[in-house]
Design a protein around this motif. Structure first.
Motif, PDB file in Angstrom:
ATOM      1  N   GLN A  21      54.366  14.372   9.216  1.00  0.00           N
ATOM      2  CA  GLN A  21      54.458  12.736   9.063  1.00  0.00           C
ATOM      3  C   GLN A  21      55.933  12.285   8.803  1.00  0.00           C
ATOM      4  OE1 GLN A  21      50.951  11.304   7.187  1.00  0.00           O
ATOM      5  NE2 GLN A  21      49.890  10.706   8.971  1.00  0.00           N
ATOM      6  N   GLY A  22      56.162  11.350   9.280  1.00  0.00           N
ATOM      7  CA  GLY A  22      57.495  10.785   8.983  1.00  0.00           C
ATOM      8  C   GLY A  22      58.106  10.338  10.338  1.00  0.00           C
ATOM      9  N   LYS A  23      59.303   9.766  10.213  1.00  0.00           N
ATOM     10  CA  LYS A  23      60.093   9.534  11.512  1.00  0.00           C
ATOM     11  C   LYS A  23      60.592  10.677  12.157  1.00  0.00           C
ATOM     12  CE  LYS A  23      63.629   6.432  13.259  1.00  0.00           C
ATOM     13  NZ  LYS A  23      64.877   7.074  13.374  1.00  0.00           N
ATOM     14  N   ILE A  24      60.091  10.842  13.348  1.00  0.00           N
ATOM     15  CA  ILE A  24      60.331  12.096  14.098  1.00  0.00           C
ATOM     16  C   ILE A  24      61.640  11.621  15.047  1.00  0.00           C
ATOM     17  CG2 ILE A  24      59.684  14.012  15.447  1.00  0.00           C
ATOM     18  CD1 ILE A  24      57.891  13.986  13.050  1.00  0.00           C
ATOM     19  N   ASP A  25      62.681  12.149  14.667  1.00  0.00           N
ATOM     20  CA  ASP A  25      63.981  11.938  15.709  1.00  0.00           C
ATOM     21  C   ASP A  25      63.875  13.086  16.753  1.00  0.00           C
ATOM     22  OD1 ASP A  25      64.742   9.975  14.058  1.00  0.00           O
ATOM     23  OD2 ASP A  25      65.940  11.124  12.927  1.00  0.00           O
ATOM     24  N   SER A  26      63.677  14.290  16.471  1.00  0.00           N
ATOM     25  CA  SER A  26      63.686  15.230  17.681  1.00  0.00           C
ATOM     26  C   SER A  26      62.879  16.703  17.105  1.00  0.00           C
ATOM     27  CB  SER A  26      65.112  15.783  17.834  1.00  0.00           C
ATOM     28  OG  SER A  26      65.501  16.344  16.696  1.00  0.00           O
ATOM     29  N   PHE A  27      62.595  17.393  18.365  1.00  0.00           N
ATOM     30  CA  PHE A  27      62.084  18.580  17.998  1.00  0.00           C
ATOM     31  C   PHE A  27      62.672  19.588  19.459  1.00  0.00           C
ATOM     32  CE2 PHE A  27      58.688  16.221  20.056  1.00  0.00           C
ATOM     33  CZ  PHE A  27      58.086  16.910  20.987  1.00  0.00           C
ATOM     34  N   ASN A  28      62.976  20.664  18.984  1.00  0.00           N
ATOM     35  CA  ASN A  28      63.444  21.614  20.053  1.00  0.00           C
ATOM     36  C   ASN A  28      63.383  23.073  19.456  1.00  0.00           C
ATOM     37  OD1 ASN A  28      65.609  21.180  18.019  1.00  0.00           O
ATOM     38  ND2 ASN A  28      66.934  22.200  19.526  1.00  0.00           N
ATOM     39  N   TYR A  29      63.318  23.919  20.836  1.00  0.00           N
ATOM     40  CA  TYR A  29      62.861  25.289  20.382  1.00  0.00           C
ATOM     41  C   TYR A  29      64.364  26.293  20.365  1.00  0.00           C
ATOM     42  CZ  TYR A  29      58.193  24.481  21.527  1.00  0.00           C
ATOM     43  OH  TYR A  29      56.902  23.758  21.346  1.00  0.00           O
ATOM     44  N   ILE A  30      64.282  27.189  19.405  1.00  0.00           N
ATOM     45  CA  ILE A  30      65.279  28.012  19.434  1.00  0.00           C
ATOM     46  C   ILE A  30      65.142  29.505  19.741  1.00  0.00           C
ATOM     47  CG2 ILE A  30      67.066  29.121  17.716  1.00  0.00           C
ATOM     48  CD1 ILE A  30      66.316  26.938  15.790  1.00  0.00           C
ATOM     49  N   ASP A  31      65.743  29.838  20.852  1.00  0.00           N
ATOM     50  CA  ASP A  31      65.321  31.099  21.710  1.00  0.00           C
ATOM     51  C   ASP A  31      66.010  32.047  21.133  1.00  0.00           C
ATOM     52  OD1 ASP A  31      63.425  29.805  23.175  1.00  0.00           O
ATOM     53  OD2 ASP A  31      65.027  29.310  24.718  1.00  0.00           O
ATOM     54  N   ASP A  32      67.184  32.091  20.304  1.00  0.00           N
ATOM     55  CA  ASP A  32      68.034  33.316  19.979  1.00  0.00           C
ATOM     56  C   ASP A  32      68.041  32.922  18.600  1.00  0.00           C
ATOM     57  OD1 ASP A  32      71.611  34.291  20.691  1.00  0.00           O
ATOM     58  OD2 ASP A  32      69.650  35.385  20.170  1.00  0.00           O
ATOM     59  N   GLN A  33      67.968  34.265  17.887  1.00  0.00           N
ATOM     60  CA  GLN A  33      68.054  34.176  16.505  1.00  0.00           C
ATOM     61  C   GLN A  33      69.612  34.061  15.806  1.00  0.00           C
ATOM     62  OE1 GLN A  33      65.270  34.407  15.053  1.00  0.00           O
ATOM     63  NE2 GLN A  33      64.994  36.300  14.134  1.00  0.00           N
ATOM     64  N   GLN A  34      70.413  34.117  16.586  1.00  0.00           N
ATOM     65  CA  GLN A  34      71.861  33.718  16.185  1.00  0.00           C
ATOM     66  C   GLN A  34      71.847  32.062  16.091  1.00  0.00           C
ATOM     67  OE1 GLN A  34      74.388  35.618  19.110  1.00  0.00           O
ATOM     68  NE2 GLN A  34      74.361  37.447  18.037  1.00  0.00           N
ATOM     69  N   ASP A  35      71.269  31.352  17.215  1.00  0.00           N
ATOM     70  CA  ASP A  35      71.299  30.129  17.226  1.00  0.00           C
ATOM     71  C   ASP A  35      70.705  29.546  15.803  1.00  0.00           C
ATOM     72  OD1 ASP A  35      72.505  30.096  19.593  1.00  0.00           O
ATOM     73  OD2 ASP A  35      70.675  29.596  20.728  1.00  0.00           O
ATOM     74  N   LYS A  36      69.413  30.269  15.614  1.00  0.00           N
ATOM     75  CA  LYS A  36      68.546  29.873  14.238  1.00  0.00           C
ATOM     76  C   LYS A  36      69.503  29.908  13.257  1.00  0.00           C
ATOM     77  CE  LYS A  36      65.251  31.732  11.166  1.00  0.00           C
ATOM     78  NZ  LYS A  36      64.603  32.984  11.014  1.00  0.00           N
ATOM     79  N   ALA A  37      70.365  31.137  12.822  1.00  0.00           N
ATOM     80  CA  ALA A  37      71.268  31.313  11.821  1.00  0.00           C
ATOM     81  C   ALA A  37      72.402  30.563  11.838  1.00  0.00           C
ATOM     82  CB  ALA A  37      71.549  32.971  11.500  1.00  0.00           C
TER      83      ALA A  37
END
Length: 94
Positions: free
Chosen positions: A69-85
């Motif tokens: 809960q809260g004000k949701i601005d965005s959500f997206n998926y990270i497909d590559d471990q490098q992007d996550k790091a």
């Protein structure tokens, strides 16, 4: 025929209500969270949820469900471990 527990946990749904409540199924782990960002491991990859005043309302690890809960601005998926790091560390070192 009944689904096994493993098959049931493979389903992944995201439901956003009025940009104030986000219900997610298929959650395997909550890697990190604060009032501005959640990093979740789901059955379909990593999911990043961003917003303001975010907090965890319900977490059921047995069913793999989570409500934010809260004000949701965005959500997206990270497909590559490098992007996550890159996303996590670039935030720390700015």
């Amino acid at each position: 025929m009944y689904k096994t527990e493993r098959e049931t946990n493979q389903e992944h749904d995201v439901k956003l209500m009025n940009r104030r409540k986000l219900e997610i199924t298929g959650v395997q782990d909550v890697d990190s969270f604060d009032t501005e960002e959640f990093l979740l491991k789901t059955t379909l990859g990593y999911l990043v949820v961003r917003g303001d005043n975010l907090h965890m309302k319900n977490l059921n690890v047995d069913q793999g469900s989570l409500t934010i809960q809260g004000k949701i601005d965005s959500f997206n998926y990270i497909d590559d471990q490098q992007d996550k790091a890159k996303g996590l560390f670039s935030k720390l070192f700015k």
